[in-house]
Design an enzyme around this catalytic site. Structure first.
Site, PDB file in Angstrom:
ATOM      1  N   GLU A 166       0.803  -1.220   0.000  1.00 38.75           N
ATOM      2  CA  GLU A 166       0.000   0.000   0.000  1.00 38.75           C
ATOM      3  C   GLU A 166       0.841   1.278   0.000  1.00 38.75           C
ATOM      4  OE1 GLU A 166      -2.906  -0.247   3.126  1.00 38.75           O
ATOM      5  OE2 GLU A 166      -3.937  -1.904   2.151  1.00 38.75           O
ATOM      6  N   GLU A 368      -5.199  -8.711   0.462  1.00 39.32           N
ATOM      7  CA  GLU A 368      -5.832  -8.443   1.754  1.00 39.32           C
ATOM      8  C   GLU A 368      -7.305  -8.209   1.512  1.00 39.32           C
ATOM      9  OE1 GLU A 368      -4.358  -5.285   4.317  1.00 39.32           O
ATOM     10  OE2 GLU A 368      -2.277  -5.761   3.792  1.00 39.32           O
TER      11      GLU A 368
HETATM   12  C1  BG6 Z   1      -4.436  -2.430   5.305  1.00 41.50           C
HETATM   13  C2  BG6 Z   1      -3.043  -2.566   5.832  1.00 41.50           C
HETATM   14  O1  BG6 Z   1      -4.613  -1.153   4.824  1.00 41.50           O
HETATM   15  O2  BG6 Z   1      -5.502  -2.526   6.178  1.00 41.50           O
HETATM   16  C3  BG6 Z   1      -2.940  -3.232   7.188  1.00 41.50           C
HETATM   17  O3  BG6 Z   1      -2.163  -3.166   4.925  1.00 41.50           O
HETATM   18  C4  BG6 Z   1      -4.084  -2.803   8.071  1.00 41.50           C
HETATM   19  O4  BG6 Z   1      -1.704  -2.917   7.736  1.00 41.50           O
HETATM   20  C5  BG6 Z   1      -5.390  -3.225   7.402  1.00 41.50           C
HETATM   21  O5  BG6 Z   1      -3.988  -3.294   9.377  1.00 41.50           O
HETATM   22  C6  BG6 Z   1      -6.644  -2.914   8.195  1.00 41.50           C
HETATM   23  O6  BG6 Z   1      -6.694  -1.560   8.545  1.00 41.50           O
HETATM   24  P1  BG6 Z   1      -6.710  -1.086  10.055  1.00 41.50           P
HETATM   25  O7  BG6 Z   1      -6.340   0.345  10.019  1.00 41.50           O
HETATM   26  O8  BG6 Z   1      -8.106  -1.304  10.544  1.00 41.50           O
HETATM   27  O9  BG6 Z   1      -5.724  -1.929  10.787  1.00 41.50           O
END
Ligand code: BG6
Length: 471
Positions: A166, A368
């Site tokens: 990201e 993800e």
């Molecule tokens: C993604 C990232 O944007 O989202 C992770 O690669 C992150 O590092 C995940 O943890 C979920 O977002 P958040 O801010 O709720 O942890």
């Protein structure tokens, strides 16, 4: 009930990162990164005052975690090397850091998991941030040195490499929204950071190709980039100004990276519009040739939510920087209130089909996807197991759209869930839980599978999704 099938060789796995899991932040010669520094300077900024120190105790428990991942039918996992653990302040390998990752990777392989390695997950070493971070080209060069050393150290152990996770997020969170340390709100500085990260990515790909040509990598290794692409939408009956907002949002967040990784260049319409609006990128002679080396072998697509935009109310912000779009609130949006993100499973299909149309040779995987919910303990049954039916629904709907996209020609090769085991979510710490496995903070980070864990096992081993929706 409808039965949707994913291809036989479609892989399922777990996405995670070093800084959100490892903990052990002061052992093995690890240096401070910006998360450690922010935690030290203002622990109140972190939910329940839980800073970067502990991760989710992965360093101590990784063997247990690998067994859990395998028990859910997963065959792959992605984590990141922490720059601040692997190299010292002179840019030389820290032997203890190198040994840490050799052991981690070999234990994962022994457990039957293939490890994908990402080199950077928002974790700038603090000593380099003090020299200007991504605004300084010397730090870009330092990153290329780090990447080269990582390829040399682990090239014969790791097949799938990624330069960044990201790369749009630090420009956004640290330099535009100003909600992450060092809290800067300047769109133009954010674009300079984005540009320099693009150069860093391309230099790392160059180092990878050099290492491969020298026989230092596995024969079937590949390199990629992972980004949180946000399919852009606007009003149903848009004005030309709304469509222009879509063009620039899509251009800066999505096409920017897609053009680098497939063509080795930046989208010229975006660069021209930025320049017309006074946002000059820190271009140096020779950069075009560097960017041309940024073409990768495949792509990771992190999908959480779409981006809905409309024409901005003001053209310029308080810092005098251009504004290209305002958020648009879709009246039909379904929200995950814990995180403030819209849930729109069809976005994964829309973007997958866009990739198939505009970048037809590009292989990709869902790197993800996940849902973080606050207060999950309230969903425990009498046996103490979290009954997370909402997570099952979320993943089922997204996978159903992935299956559709593949049937219609999308080159999606696998799915990694974030985060299979609850982990530390930056300044939200452990507020929102993503896992199929609970991490019980009141019981020394003990792991407990939630209801969704057995559902995941069934899907990962059968490659079949049963869905009630008529997609
Ligand atoms: C993604 C990232 O944007 O989202 C992770 O690669 C992150 O590092 C995940 O943890 C979920 O977002 P958040 O801010 O709720 O942890």
């Amino acid at each position: 009930m409808q039965e949707l099938k994913l291809p036989k060789d479609f892989f399922f796995g777990a996405a995670m990162s070093g800084p959100q899991t490892e903990g052990a932040w002061r052992s093995g010669g690890k240096l401070e990164n910006l998360w450690d520094t922010w935690s030290n300077e203002a622990i109140d900024d972190f939910h329940d005052c839980v800073g970067s120190y502990a991760g989710n105790d992965f360093t101590k428990r990784h063997d247990e975690d690998f067994k859990l991942l395998r028990s859910m039918g997963l065959d792959t996992m992605r984590t990141s090397i922490q720059w601040s653990r692997f190299l010292d302040e002179n840019g030389d390998v820290n032997p203890e850091g190198e040994a840490y990752y050799h052991k981690l990777f070999s234990d994962a392989h022994d457990a039957g998991l293939e490890v994908f390695v990402n080199l950077y997950h928002f974790d700038m070493p603090t000593y380099l941030f003090r020299r200007g971070g991504w605004e300084n080209r010397e730090v870009v060069e330092a990153y290329a040195n780090y990447a080269a050393k990582a390829f040399r150290a682990f090239g014969k152990e790791i097949r799938c490499w990624f330069t960044f996770n990201e790369p749009i997020v630090e420009p956004e969170q640290r330099y535009t929204a100003g909600i992450w340390y060092p809290f800067i709100k300047n769109y133009n500085r954010a674009r300079a950071v984005q540009y320099n990260i693009s150069i860093a990515h391309s230099l790392a790909v160059r180092e990878y190709r050099v290492a491969k040509a020298a026989g230092l990598m596995m024969d079937d290794s590949r390199i990629g980039l992972i980004n949180c692409f946000t399919p852009p939408y606007t009003k149903e009956d848009p004005s030309p100004a709304d469509l222009e907002a879509v063009r620039m949002t899509d251009g800066v967040s999505n096409r920017w990276w897609l053009d680098i990784v497939t063509k080795g260049e930046l989208p010229s319409d975006v660069v021209e519009t930025l320049a017309e609006r006074g946002c000059e990128l820190p271009v140096r002679p020779g950069d075009d040739a560097i960017l041309r080396e940024g073409v990768v072998d495949w792509l990771g697509f992190n999908y959480y939510h779409p981006e809905r935009v409309q024409a901005p109310a003001h053209d310029v912000d308080e810092a005098g920087c251009p504004v290209f779009a305002d958020p648009y609130v879709w009246p039909d949006a379904v929200m995950n209130e814990s995180r403030g993100w819209e849930i729109y499973p069809k976005g994964i299909y829309d973007f997958g089909m866009k990739l198939a149309a505009d970048y037809p040779d590009l292989d990709w995987f869902v790197s993800e996807n996940g849902i973080g919910i606050e207060g999950e303990r309230a969903f425990k049954n009498s046996d103490g197991q979290i009954q997370d039916d909402y997570r099952i629904d979320f993943v089922r709907q997204h996978l159903a759209w992935v299956a559709r996209a593949i049937q219609e020609g999308a080159r999606c090769r696998g799915y990694h869930y974030w985060a299979v085991i609850d982990n530390w979510s930056w300044n939200n710490a452990f507020k929102n839980r993503y896992g199929f496995v609970e991490v019980d903070m009141q019981d020394g980070y003990a792991r407990r599978p939630k209801k969704s864990a057995s559902w995941l096992k069934q899907v990962a081993s059968s490659h079949v999704i049963m869905t009630e929706e008529e997609n």
